[in-house]
Design a protein around this motif. Structure first.
Motif, PDB file in Angstrom:
ATOM      1  N   MET A  91       0.856  -1.201   0.000  1.00  0.00           N
ATOM      2  CA  MET A  91       0.000   0.000   0.000  1.00  0.00           C
ATOM      3  C   MET A  91       0.886   1.243   0.000  1.00  0.00           C
ATOM      4  N   SER A  92       0.541   2.175  -0.882  1.00  0.00           N
ATOM      5  CA  SER A  92       1.381   3.386  -0.909  1.00  0.00           C
ATOM      6  C   SER A  92       0.864   4.410   0.090  1.00  0.00           C
ATOM      7  N   ALA A  93       1.794   4.986   0.844  1.00  0.00           N
ATOM      8  CA  ALA A  93       1.422   5.975   1.865  1.00  0.00           C
ATOM      9  C   ALA A  93       0.984   7.271   1.186  1.00  0.00           C
ATOM     10  N   LEU A  94      -0.165   7.793   1.602  1.00  0.00           N
ATOM     11  CA  LEU A  94      -0.665   9.073   1.084  1.00  0.00           C
ATOM     12  C   LEU A  94      -0.243  10.209   2.007  1.00  0.00           C
ATOM     13  N   ILE A  95      -0.388   9.960   3.310  1.00  0.00           N
ATOM     14  CA  ILE A  95      -0.007  10.952   4.326  1.00  0.00           C
ATOM     15  C   ILE A  95       0.716  10.222   5.448  1.00  0.00           C
ATOM     16  N   GLU A  96       1.795  10.817   5.914  1.00  0.00           N
ATOM     17  CA  GLU A  96       2.500  10.245   7.063  1.00  0.00           C
ATOM     18  C   GLU A  96       2.750  11.348   8.084  1.00  0.00           C
ATOM     19  N   LEU A  97       2.360  11.086   9.320  1.00  0.00           N
ATOM     20  CA  LEU A  97       2.659  12.003  10.422  1.00  0.00           C
ATOM     21  C   LEU A  97       3.791  11.393  11.236  1.00  0.00           C
ATOM     22  N   GLN A  98       4.808  12.196  11.504  1.00  0.00           N
ATOM     23  CA  GLN A  98       5.958  11.694  12.266  1.00  0.00           C
ATOM     24  C   GLN A  98       6.160  12.530  13.533  1.00  0.00           C
ATOM     25  N   ASP A  99       6.010  11.879  14.677  1.00  0.00           N
ATOM     26  CA  ASP A  99       6.269  12.512  15.983  1.00  0.00           C
ATOM     27  C   ASP A  99       5.602  13.881  16.140  1.00  0.00           C
ATOM     28  N   ILE A 100       4.301  13.937  15.827  1.00  0.00           N
ATOM     29  CA  ILE A 100       3.570  15.208  15.890  1.00  0.00           C
ATOM     30  C   ILE A 100       3.272  15.600  17.336  1.00  0.00           C
ATOM     31  N   GLY A 108       7.551  17.892  14.838  1.00  0.00           N
ATOM     32  CA  GLY A 108       7.146  16.730  14.048  1.00  0.00           C
ATOM     33  C   GLY A 108       6.962  17.102  12.583  1.00  0.00           C
ATOM     34  N   LYS A 109       6.761  16.090  11.763  1.00  0.00           N
ATOM     35  CA  LYS A 109       6.649  16.307  10.315  1.00  0.00           C
ATOM     36  C   LYS A 109       5.339  15.759   9.776  1.00  0.00           C
ATOM     37  N   VAL A 110       4.778  16.484   8.790  1.00  0.00           N
ATOM     38  CA  VAL A 110       3.622  15.997   8.042  1.00  0.00           C
ATOM     39  C   VAL A 110       4.079  15.786   6.608  1.00  0.00           C
ATOM     40  N   LEU A 111       4.127  14.542   6.167  1.00  0.00           N
ATOM     41  CA  LEU A 111       4.557  14.239   4.802  1.00  0.00           C
ATOM     42  C   LEU A 111       3.340  13.826   3.976  1.00  0.00           C
ATOM     43  N   LYS A 112       3.159  14.509   2.839  1.00  0.00           N
ATOM     44  CA  LYS A 112       2.017  14.189   1.971  1.00  0.00           C
ATOM     45  C   LYS A 112       2.524  13.854   0.589  1.00  0.00           C
ATOM     46  N   SER A 113       1.863  12.876  -0.062  1.00  0.00           N
ATOM     47  CA  SER A 113       2.288  12.549  -1.421  1.00  0.00           C
ATOM     48  C   SER A 113       1.973  13.725  -2.341  1.00  0.00           C
ATOM     49  N   LYS A 114       2.735  13.821  -3.417  1.00  0.00           N
ATOM     50  CA  LYS A 114       2.662  14.977  -4.319  1.00  0.00           C
ATOM     51  C   LYS A 114       1.265  15.136  -4.923  1.00  0.00           C
ATOM     52  N   ASN A 115       0.793  16.382  -4.966  1.00  0.00           N
ATOM     53  CA  ASN A 115      -0.517  16.720  -5.567  1.00  0.00           C
ATOM     54  C   ASN A 115      -1.691  15.935  -4.962  1.00  0.00           C
ATOM     55  N   ILE A 116      -1.576  15.588  -3.709  1.00  0.00           N
ATOM     56  CA  ILE A 116      -2.643  14.819  -3.057  1.00  0.00           C
ATOM     57  C   ILE A 116      -3.927  15.650  -2.962  1.00  0.00           C
TER      58      ILE A 116
END
Length: 262
Positions: A1-10, A59-67
């Motif tokens: 499964m491809s990650a759409l959004i990842e929250l890291q240590d928020i 913390g970081k919020v990582l979102k896939s491009k053009n989500i």
């Protein structure tokens, strides 16, 4: 499964109080994730961080491009004095053709509501219209805040069925917020239990046995847990939940107490 959004240590603080503490979360394509937790656990704050409406202190919020994120709020504040049909409400969402608007309503089984006044819709109808609006942009992920609020039990079953059908049809990720597990369990791939930090996460069956879950919700909620089983072996539903014409199969909806799968 491809990650759409990842929250890291928020981490999020309000008035020197830590509301979210090192929260990690991955939302993937085609997967339904349900966030549960008692009132005041930080669920709404987490949704705001996901939607980019609130900036965490660390913390970081990582979102896939053009989500594209489709958001279905818990309640919609409408001006009671202004008449507003469902059709007109959908037109406010952007420049979409009449065909696109009709298609969105058809997808959620609400085509017949097009001319109805938004103010007179039932809880379940209102959720369907909000879902239709969020589907107009063909989202990669749907974020639903307490979708079953103010909806009767049968309406909830239908709503979760519909959300599941949308997930299967569009392959989008779904992130649902709920204050109790109840019927939501049957359609959920992963449950995350939040109380300012992630207490536990996993499949619905494993979560209900977890000490942190039992501490927050008690054994009682395990006993009243309705695993909703849907027998799809002999027939098919269309997107509005109706059995497909010419299909003689039967559909059984069981909603009953605590049930374990081996």
């Amino acid at each position: 499964m491809s990650a759409l959004i990842e929250l890291q240590d928020i981490c999020v603080d309000f008035n020197q109080l830590r509301v979210l503490d090192r929260v990690n979360l991955i939302l993937s394509k085609g997967k339904i994730t349900t966030l549960i937790g008692p009132n005041g656990a930080g669920k709404s704050t987490l949704v705001k961080v996901l939607l980019g409406l609130h900036t965490p202190v660390s913390g970081k919020v990582l979102k896939s491009k053009n989500i594209k994120i489709g958001y279905v709020p818990q309640k919609l504040k409408l001006n009671d004095t202004l008449p507003l049909t469902v059709e007109r409400f959908l037109k406010l969402a952007g420049k979409y053709s009449r065909q696109e608007l009709t298609e969105a309503l058809r997808l959620v089984g609400a085509e017949h509501l097009a001319k109805n006044d938004m103010h007179n819709l039932s809880g379940g109808e209102n959720q369907r219209v909000l879902l239709a609006r969020s589907l107009l942009q063909r989202p990669d992920i749907l974020v639903l805040d307490e979708p079953a609020q103010g909806v009767d039990v049968q309406g909830q079953i239908d709503l979760y069925d519909l959300i599941n059908t949308i997930r299967l049809r569009f392959g989008c990720g779904v992130f649902m917020v709920s204050h109790d597990l109840h019927l939501v369990m049957a359609k959920t791939d992963e449950v995350i239990c939040l109380h300012h930090h992630v207490c536990c996460s996993g499949t619905p069956e494993t979560i209900t046995k977890h000490p942190s879950y039992i501490e927050l919700f008690g054994n009682r909620s395990r006993d009243t847990l309705a695993f909703y089983h849907h027998n799809h072996e002999h027939h098919h539903h269309d997107l509005s939940g109706q059995p497909v014409k010419g299909d003689a199969g039967t559909c059984s909806h069981h909603s009953h107490g605590h049930h374990q799968h081996d």
